[in-house]
Design an enzyme around this catalytic site. Structure first.
Site: not given
Length: 264
Positions: A48, A152, A178
């Site tokens: 990310h 997740e 998530d």
């Protein structure tokens, strides 16, 4: 300097309570500061944040210099993504979206020599730039590399016991943000999310897998510890910078009798 990077996996598997932080800034100094302060590990967030292979390499080197273990959240479970950071000398990988046992086995295979499929190169930092024997390099890497799967996804909830049973998988990270999105919820405290977290933790405990999680507050940390979590991510370098900067700005404005924002 401590020898934290050399024994991180042993400490992780021994269920020591470890404190880590995500790195989102592609610079060595956040890792150096956290190492100086005594954090146990960092996770370089390639998934990310805008890290290149070179910036990740430099941060791993900085971690080694400052006695803090370096894990990398890779962009994908692909063998090349995992091999890249392990050759740079990372102490382990955090692999996102592992929702089947097949994917977990592939991740382990990419990270291990013995019984796995990790590409061999002794001339990397991980191999001491060619200073280690064939046997010692393989043994040392298989002993020290920590493999953590992120749970997740809603699909993973029906595969938990099979995922946890994968040999060579050291632990799991419960990705609650998530998971919240995947379950169609807007809050991590929604009953469906809490039930899913309980199921994941119970399956991990039953299989003897180490549990890692992000935890931003004392009450939440106590709750996750009660579920068996022993490795905690407490923040990110961006969040720490933002919160400290906001506090310093608010204090200065109060002392100087300035408005709370420039628009006022």
């Amino acid at each position: 300097m401590t020898d934290a990077p050399n024994d991180f996996r042993n400490r992780f598997l021994a269920r020591e309570r470890l404190i880590g932080c995500f790195l989102k800034i592609a610079n060595t100094q956040p890792a150096e500061i956290l190492g100086t302060l005594g954090y146990d590990f960092v996770v370089v967030d390639e998934e990310h944040a805008p890290f290149s292979r070179e910036s990740t390499d430099r941060i791993i080197l900085a971690c080694k210099a400052h006695g803090i273990a370096s894990l990398v959240r890779v962009q994908s479970p692909s063998p090349e993504a995992i091999l890249s950071v392990l050759d740079c000398g990372a102490d382990g990988v955090l692999v996102p979206h592992v929702d089947t046992a097949e994917k977990a086995r592939a991740v382990v295979a990419a990270a291990r020599y013995a019984g796995g499929k990790r590409g061999y190169s002794p001339t990397t930092r991980a191999g001491g730039f060619g200073s280690m024997t064939f046997k010692d390099h393989i043994r040392t890497q298989d002993d020290r590399v920590t493999v953590i799967a992120m749970i997740e996804d809603a699909a993973a909830l029906g595969q938990l016991d099979d995922i946890m049973a994968v040999d060579g998988l050291d632990g799991i990270f419960i990705g609650r943000a998530d998971l919240t999105v995947a379950l169609g919820e807007s809050e991590g405290t929604a009953p469906a999310v809490l039930e899913a977290v309980d199921r994941i933790a119970a399956s991990a405990r039953s299989a003897g897998k180490i549990i890692c999680a992000m935890s931003g507050g004392s009450a939440d940390m106590e709750g996750m510890a009660a579920l068996g979590t022993t490795a905690f991510m407490v923040s990110s370098d961006q969040t720490l910078l933002k919160s400290a900067a906001a506090e310093a700005l608010a204090d200065a404005r109060a002392i100087l009798d300035l408005p709370e924002s420039r628009d006022q």
